[in-house]
Each structure stands twice: as C-alpha cells, then as structure tokens.
Write a protein that holds these residues in place. Sequence first.
Motif, PDB file in Angstrom:
ATOM      1  N   PRO A 184     -26.930 -21.823  30.361  1.00 64.40           N
ATOM      2  CA  PRO A 184     -26.116 -20.784  31.012  1.00 64.40           C
ATOM      3  C   PRO A 184     -26.456 -20.579  32.486  1.00 64.40           C
ATOM      4  O   PRO A 184     -25.568 -20.312  33.308  1.00 64.40           O
ATOM      5  N   LEU A 185     -27.739 -20.729  32.848  1.00 68.11           N
ATOM      6  CA  LEU A 185     -28.147 -20.584  34.249  1.00 68.11           C
ATOM      7  C   LEU A 185     -27.585 -21.729  35.087  1.00 68.11           C
ATOM      8  O   LEU A 185     -27.162 -21.526  36.230  1.00 68.11           O
ATOM      9  N   LEU A 186     -27.576 -22.926  34.493  1.00 65.21           N
ATOM     10  CA  LEU A 186     -26.982 -24.075  35.182  1.00 65.21           C
ATOM     11  C   LEU A 186     -25.486 -23.836  35.381  1.00 65.21           C
ATOM     12  O   LEU A 186     -24.940 -24.110  36.459  1.00 65.21           O
ATOM     13  N   GLY A 187     -24.835 -23.313  34.359  1.00 67.28           N
ATOM     14  CA  GLY A 187     -23.408 -23.010  34.471  1.00 67.28           C
ATOM     15  C   GLY A 187     -23.132 -21.955  35.529  1.00 67.28           C
ATOM     16  O   GLY A 187     -22.144 -22.041  36.272  1.00 67.28           O
ATOM     17  N   GLN A 188     -24.023 -20.967  35.605  1.00 69.31           N
ATOM     18  CA  GLN A 188     -23.894 -19.917  36.622  1.00 69.31           C
ATOM     19  C   GLN A 188     -23.951 -20.514  38.020  1.00 69.31           C
ATOM     20  O   GLN A 188     -23.197 -20.126  38.919  1.00 69.31           O
ATOM     21  N   ALA A 189     -24.841 -21.487  38.189  1.00 62.98           N
ATOM     22  CA  ALA A 189     -25.031 -22.100  39.506  1.00 62.98           C
ATOM     23  C   ALA A 189     -23.800 -22.878  39.950  1.00 62.98           C
ATOM     24  O   ALA A 189     -23.516 -22.974  41.152  1.00 62.98           O
ATOM     25  N   ILE A 190     -23.051 -23.433  38.982  1.00 66.66           N
ATOM     26  CA  ILE A 190     -21.863 -24.221  39.349  1.00 66.66           C
ATOM     27  C   ILE A 190     -20.564 -23.446  39.094  1.00 66.66           C
ATOM     28  O   ILE A 190     -19.475 -24.009  39.191  1.00 66.66           O
ATOM     29  N   GLY A 191     -20.710 -22.182  38.702  1.00 69.88           N
ATOM     30  CA  GLY A 191     -19.535 -21.333  38.518  1.00 69.88           C
ATOM     31  C   GLY A 191     -18.779 -21.552  37.227  1.00 69.88           C
ATOM     32  O   GLY A 191     -17.574 -21.324  37.157  1.00 69.88           O
ATOM     33  N   VAL A 192     -19.486 -22.006  36.180  1.00 75.97           N
ATOM     34  CA  VAL A 192     -18.855 -22.244  34.880  1.00 75.97           C
ATOM     35  C   VAL A 192     -19.639 -21.483  33.809  1.00 75.97           C
ATOM     36  O   VAL A 192     -20.871 -21.472  33.828  1.00 75.97           O
ATOM     37  N   ASP A 193     -18.919 -20.845  32.896  1.00 82.46           N
ATOM     38  CA  ASP A 193     -19.581 -20.112  31.822  1.00 82.46           C
ATOM     39  C   ASP A 193     -20.009 -21.088  30.727  1.00 82.46           C
ATOM     40  O   ASP A 193     -19.182 -21.585  29.972  1.00 82.46           O
ATOM     41  N   LEU A 194     -21.307 -21.370  30.656  1.00 83.93           N
ATOM     42  CA  LEU A 194     -21.828 -22.313  29.666  1.00 83.93           C
ATOM     43  C   LEU A 194     -22.700 -21.614  28.621  1.00 83.93           C
ATOM     44  O   LEU A 194     -23.520 -22.251  27.972  1.00 83.93           O
ATOM     45  N   ARG A 195     -22.505 -20.318  28.467  1.00 86.82           N
ATOM     46  CA  ARG A 195     -23.276 -19.585  27.451  1.00 86.82           C
ATOM     47  C   ARG A 195     -22.839 -20.017  26.056  1.00 86.82           C
ATOM     48  O   ARG A 195     -21.647 -20.107  25.775  1.00 86.82           O
ATOM     49  N   LEU A 196     -23.815 -20.270  25.197  1.00 88.32           N
ATOM     50  CA  LEU A 196     -23.525 -20.682  23.822  1.00 88.32           C
ATOM     51  C   LEU A 196     -23.953 -19.588  22.854  1.00 88.32           C
ATOM     52  O   LEU A 196     -25.032 -19.005  23.016  1.00 88.32           O
ATOM     53  N   PRO A 197     -23.129 -19.299  21.852  1.00 86.10           N
ATOM     54  CA  PRO A 197     -23.579 -18.379  20.796  1.00 86.10           C
ATOM     55  C   PRO A 197     -24.821 -18.950  20.113  1.00 86.10           C
ATOM     56  O   PRO A 197     -24.982 -20.183  20.063  1.00 86.10           O
ATOM     57  N   PRO A 198     -25.707 -18.100  19.595  1.00 86.83           N
ATOM     58  CA  PRO A 198     -26.937 -18.608  18.957  1.00 86.83           C
ATOM     59  C   PRO A 198     -26.679 -19.649  17.876  1.00 86.83           C
ATOM     60  O   PRO A 198     -27.394 -20.649  17.800  1.00 86.83           O
ATOM     61  N   VAL A 199     -25.635 -19.436  17.054  1.00 85.03           N
ATOM     62  CA  VAL A 199     -25.351 -20.393  15.974  1.00 85.03           C
ATOM     63  C   VAL A 199     -24.994 -21.762  16.550  1.00 85.03           C
ATOM     64  O   VAL A 199     -25.505 -22.792  16.100  1.00 85.03           O
ATOM     65  N   LEU A 200     -24.142 -21.781  17.568  1.00 85.92           N
ATOM     66  CA  LEU A 200     -23.731 -23.047  18.173  1.00 85.92           C
ATOM     67  C   LEU A 200     -24.911 -23.736  18.851  1.00 85.92           C
ATOM     68  O   LEU A 200     -25.080 -24.954  18.729  1.00 85.92           O
ATOM     69  N   ALA A 201     -25.733 -22.963  19.564  1.00 85.68           N
ATOM     70  CA  ALA A 201     -26.910 -23.546  20.214  1.00 85.68           C
ATOM     71  C   ALA A 201     -27.855 -24.134  19.175  1.00 85.68           C
ATOM     72  O   ALA A 201     -28.392 -25.240  19.361  1.00 85.68           O
ATOM     73  N   GLY A 202     -28.044 -23.425  18.063  1.00 85.03           N
ATOM     74  CA  GLY A 202     -28.924 -23.918  17.011  1.00 85.03           C
ATOM     75  C   GLY A 202     -28.409 -25.192  16.372  1.00 85.03           C
ATOM     76  O   GLY A 202     -29.151 -26.163  16.200  1.00 85.03           O
ATOM     77  N   VAL A 203     -27.119 -25.197  16.023  1.00 83.63           N
ATOM     78  CA  VAL A 203     -26.521 -26.381  15.396  1.00 83.63           C
ATOM     79  C   VAL A 203     -26.567 -27.576  16.340  1.00 83.63           C
ATOM     80  O   VAL A 203     -26.910 -28.695  15.939  1.00 83.63           O
ATOM     81  N   LEU A 204     -26.242 -27.351  17.617  1.00 85.38           N
ATOM     82  CA  LEU A 204     -26.250 -28.447  18.594  1.00 85.38           C
ATOM     83  C   LEU A 204     -27.650 -29.039  18.771  1.00 85.38           C
ATOM     84  O   LEU A 204     -27.818 -30.260  18.772  1.00 85.38           O
ATOM     85  N   ALA A 205     -28.648 -28.168  18.934  1.00 86.09           N
ATOM     86  CA  ALA A 205     -30.019 -28.653  19.139  1.00 86.09           C
ATOM     87  C   ALA A 205     -30.493 -29.454  17.933  1.00 86.09           C
ATOM     88  O   ALA A 205     -31.051 -30.553  18.079  1.00 86.09           O
ATOM     89  N   LEU A 206     -30.272 -28.917  16.742  1.00 88.29           N
ATOM     90  CA  LEU A 206     -30.687 -29.622  15.529  1.00 88.29           C
ATOM     91  C   LEU A 206     -29.936 -30.944  15.365  1.00 88.29           C
ATOM     92  O   LEU A 206     -30.524 -31.965  15.004  1.00 88.29           O
ATOM     93  N   SER A 207     -28.629 -30.931  15.649  1.00 89.47           N
ATOM     94  CA  SER A 207     -27.805 -32.139  15.495  1.00 89.47           C
ATOM     95  C   SER A 207     -28.224 -33.232  16.469  1.00 89.47           C
ATOM     96  O   SER A 207     -28.352 -34.408  16.089  1.00 89.47           O
TER      97      SER A 207
END
Length: 223
Positions: free
Chosen positions: A74-97
């Motif tokens: 999300p901080l990287l997205g903030q720096a480039i002007g894009v909302d890259l915040r992920l819900p906890p469930v999505l972040a968890g599934v993505l990291a595990l996957s």
Amino acid sequence: MHWTEYLNPLLQGAWVTVQLTFYSTILGAVLAFAAGLGKTSPNMVLRTISIVYIEVFRGTSLLVQLFWLYFALPLLGQAIGVDLRLPPVLAGVLALSLNIGAYGAEVVRGAIQSVTKDQYEAAKALNFTQRQTLWSVSLPQAIPEMMPPFGNLAVQNLKDTALVSLISLSDLAFRAEQLRNFTQDSTTIYTMVLLMYFGMALVLTAAMKALERYVGRWRAAKA
C-alpha cells in the motif's frame, strides 16, 4: 472458563483457516504448474520469469512476503498514486499461494524432467507438436509423480496459515491468542488448538491420498 466455552470461537477461527488453506492451495497449484512448465519452456522470456519468481519466493521468508503484501505494497501504491491496499484475507491467500506455488513449481519441473527421453523421441517420431507432447506424453506420466510431494506441501500450507494471525486475520491462531489473553488459560487453549490443527492435517492428508489414488486410476486409463 470451561473448555467447552472456548470451542465456538476456536471453531470459527478453524473455519477461516480451512478457507485460507483451500483457496491458497488451489491457487498455489495453478502457479506451480505455470512456473514449473515455464521453467522447462524453450522460450527464454517465460523461463526467466519463472526462474525469478521461484528463486525470490523460495529464497525469502513467508512472513516477510506476507508483511510486504499487507504493509509495504500500500505504501508503494501511495507513492505512485494507486490504491494497492489489500484486505487481510486477500493478502493472506496471495502470500500463501505465491509461496507454495514457488515450491510446487520445482516439483512440477522435476516430475516433467523425469519422463524418459525415449518418450519424447517417440512423440517426435509421431510428429507431435510441443502441446500434444505435453498433454499426451509428459503430464499423464508426470502428474502421478507430483502427487505425494504436493500432499506434503498442502499440509505445510495448512500449518503456515497460522502466520496470517499477525495481520489481524481471525484464523485459528488469532482466536487462540485472543482467548489466551482474555483467560490466561494457555494450557487448555493451545492443547485444543494443537488437536484442531492435527485433525485438519489428518483430513487434508486423507483427501490428498484419495486424489492421488484417483490420479493413479486416471493414468492407468490413459495408458
């Protein structure tokens, strides 16, 4: 508090853990096949992308990957002007996957490369295209070889889901810590959690064994 009063919140957390395990294992298997096949591809671009993905996610901590997706992205997205915040469930599934996919990719690669050269030479003699060789020769022989290691990875993935509690996702580990902080009854709570993880691992192992037998029958039918 009596142990029966812990059961309901722990079961709610266990259900979240089951969902995380299911979705991340399915997505991880897709990534494993994509990266494993990519690593054996004659296309240099696909091979390079696959190798980079595999080495990065095998060579870094799952916990750091999880924190990067949830806190740093999300901080990287903030720096480039894009909302890259992920819900906890999505972040968890993505990291595990992404993590299980990187390890599974090496299983896929190894199984495909274990098919003997004679098989590929026979396919070439029959004028099979690369796609026909993959679907008719490589995968029918390689997939049964992949199943036992994939079963181990799925169980490991189940255990790794406990890390998502660190991003406030209400899985089994998170619920257990909440109860422990409230009651200070560590022995009862963590004994129940231990048994729950063990029970889920047994069910998952049995499911993977059943899938392994099914794949074995599929291979025999294709032979």
